[in-house]
Design an enzyme around this catalytic site. Structure first.
Site, short mmCIF file in Angstrom:
data_model
loop_
_atom_site.label_atom_id
_atom_site.label_comp_id
_atom_site.label_asym_id
_atom_site.label_seq_id
_atom_site.Cartn_x
_atom_site.Cartn_y
_atom_site.Cartn_z
N LYS A 69 8.62 -22.56 6.80
CA LYS A 69 10.06 -22.31 6.74
C LYS A 69 10.79 -22.99 7.90
O LYS A 69 11.94 -23.40 7.76
CB LYS A 69 10.34 -20.80 6.72
N TYR A 105 12.48 -18.59 12.47
CA TYR A 105 12.81 -18.33 13.88
C TYR A 105 11.85 -17.38 14.57
O TYR A 105 11.84 -17.30 15.79
CB TYR A 105 14.22 -17.72 13.98
N1 NAP Z 1 12.25 -12.16 -0.98
C1 NAP Z 1 12.40 -12.31 0.31
O1 NAP Z 1 12.40 -11.30 1.09
C2 NAP Z 1 12.61 -13.67 0.90
C3 NAP Z 1 13.04 -13.76 2.23
C4 NAP Z 1 13.22 -15.01 2.78
C5 NAP Z 1 13.02 -16.15 2.03
N2 NAP Z 1 12.61 -16.04 0.74
C6 NAP Z 1 12.37 -17.27 0.01
O2 NAP Z 1 13.02 -17.24 -1.22
C7 NAP Z 1 12.31 -18.05 -2.17
C8 NAP Z 1 12.10 -17.26 -3.44
O3 NAP Z 1 11.22 -16.18 -3.16
P1 NAP Z 1 11.25 -14.81 -3.96
O4 NAP Z 1 11.57 -13.75 -2.99
O5 NAP Z 1 12.04 -14.97 -5.18
O6 NAP Z 1 9.69 -14.65 -4.27
P2 NAP Z 1 8.94 -14.50 -5.68
O7 NAP Z 1 9.52 -13.37 -6.43
O8 NAP Z 1 7.49 -14.45 -5.34
O9 NAP Z 1 9.32 -15.86 -6.38
C9 NAP Z 1 8.78 -17.07 -5.96
C10 NAP Z 1 8.86 -18.03 -7.11
O10 NAP Z 1 8.21 -19.26 -6.72
C11 NAP Z 1 7.34 -19.60 -7.79
N3 NAP Z 1 6.25 -20.46 -7.40
C12 NAP Z 1 5.20 -20.23 -6.59
N4 NAP Z 1 4.39 -21.30 -6.56
C13 NAP Z 1 4.94 -22.21 -7.41
C14 NAP Z 1 4.56 -23.51 -7.83
N5 NAP Z 1 3.47 -24.12 -7.38
N6 NAP Z 1 5.38 -24.15 -8.72
C15 NAP Z 1 6.49 -23.56 -9.19
N7 NAP Z 1 6.89 -22.34 -8.84
C16 NAP Z 1 6.11 -21.67 -7.95
C17 NAP Z 1 6.84 -18.26 -8.33
O11 NAP Z 1 6.25 -18.45 -9.60
P3 NAP Z 1 5.05 -17.55 -10.15
O12 NAP Z 1 5.69 -16.29 -10.64
O13 NAP Z 1 4.45 -18.39 -11.22
O14 NAP Z 1 4.11 -17.31 -9.00
C18 NAP Z 1 8.16 -17.50 -8.37
O15 NAP Z 1 8.91 -17.87 -9.49
C19 NAP Z 1 11.00 -18.46 -1.49
O16 NAP Z 1 11.10 -19.76 -1.01
C20 NAP Z 1 10.89 -17.48 -0.33
O17 NAP Z 1 10.17 -18.00 0.75
C21 NAP Z 1 12.40 -14.81 0.15
#
Ligand code: NAP
Length: 271
Positions: A154, A141
């Site tokens: 997103k 947004y």
């Molecule tokens: N944390 C926040 O503040 C937040 C806010 C809004 C939305 N989100 C969303 O929540 C989701 C999870 O994010 P998170 O906060 O948990 O971030 P994170 O700690 O960076 O985790 C992201 C995960 O995605 C994996 N990943 C990246 N590229 C990949 C690929 N090609 N194939 C398979 N796995 C892959 C990473 O694996 P590696 O460790 O191998 O890189 C990691 O396990 C994301 O979609 C993010 O956009 C997060």
């Protein structure tokens, strides 16, 4: 859905991530979790707790097909909940990006969601109460500067989710998405401004913005996962879940900006 044991498939489950915390939470509640990540090592803790772990790079079609076939074999051909948690976030001015980087970010955050949903659809159709959970972001947004491709990915994911919600409802598949504010995971990194960038005059604010604005506000991932797991397994879950830090503030700002166009009047000052 909450009372019986469900089969749950999660992407992006490396240690420290939302996917990892969700896998632990669902497993602790007695559900059968299939956790995936790019390396098995990054899911050691999940494996030790008895969670079934599989290697999956969400951008690789052959790995998607292989893991889908394994899950189908293990469950007898069905799946109750598909969780898309893999994602990447890059802070870079648009003018410093390359098409290769743009495509790579869209590939993980958007195209993989479409491809994995398509692959697992036959399994979801075999469940009597299936769900798909998309880990979306308030970024869908807000045009936060220097996050252009993340914001776009997103927004695309949110609209894919909204449409699938309608298309898949007749088949008892509920599509749920989060609009998440900051959560403490590995996603936020301190970013350096590329040398020669147009934004060199605001280099200091640029390099501090992630830790100062979002890093300090972020909430712990475990509590976040507990609440989300409860919501998504309810008999009648909310289809759009605003969560993460300051969720209600983001929601109010999104509504205001939608109504007034206020967000379009924001400016970057280069002095
Ligand atoms: N944390 C926040 O503040 C937040 C806010 C809004 C939305 N989100 C969303 O929540 C989701 C999870 O994010 P998170 O906060 O948990 O971030 P994170 O700690 O960076 O985790 C992201 C995960 O995605 C994996 N990943 C990246 N590229 C990949 C690929 N090609 N194939 C398979 N796995 C892959 C990473 O694996 P590696 O460790 O191998 O890189 C990691 O396990 C994301 O979609 C993010 O956009 C997060």
């Amino acid at each position: 859905m909450s009372t019986s044991k469900r089969t749950i498939f999660i992407t992006g489950c490396s240690a420290g991530s939302i996917g990892h915390a969700l896998a632990l939470t669902f497993h602790a509640r007695g559900h059968r979790v299939f956790a995936t990540a790019r390396t098995l090592d990054s899911m050691q803790e999940l494996h030790e707790k008895g969670i079934e772990t599989f290697k999956l790079d969400v951008c690789k079609t052959d790995e998607i097909q292989l893991v889908k076939a394994k899950v189908a074999e293990l469950t007898g051909g069905s799946l109750d909940l598909l969780v898309h948690s893999a994602g990447v976030f890059n802070q870079t001015p648009f003018s410093d990006l390359t098409m290769q980087r743009i495509r790579a970010e869209m590939d993980v955050n958007f195209f993989s969601v479409a491809e994995i949903t398509l692959a697992f659809l036959p399994l979801l159709l075999e469940s009597t109460d299936a769900r798909v959970l998309l880990l979306g972001s308030v970024a869908a947004y807000f045009p936060t500067p220097f996050y252009s491709i993340y914001n776009a990915s997103k927004a695309a994911m949110a609209q894919l989710g909204n449409t699938l919600r309608v298309e898949l409802a007749p088949f008892n598949i509920k599509v749920i998405q989060t609009l998440t504010g900051p959560v403490k995971t590995n996603i936020l990194k301190e970013e350096k401004l590329p040398p020669g960038s147009l934004y060199t005059p605001v280099k200091h604010s640029y390099e501090r913005s992630n830790p100062d604005v979002f890093g300090k506000a972020a909430i712990p991932v475990d509590g976040f996962a507990e609440q989300l797991a409860t919501e998504v397994l309810k008999k009648n879950p909310r289809y759009v879940i605003w969560n993460g830090a300051n969720a209600m503030v983001w929601r109010m700002l999104a509504t205001m900006s939608h109504a007034t166009g206020w967000i379009g009047s924001c400016r970057i000052r280069l002095v």
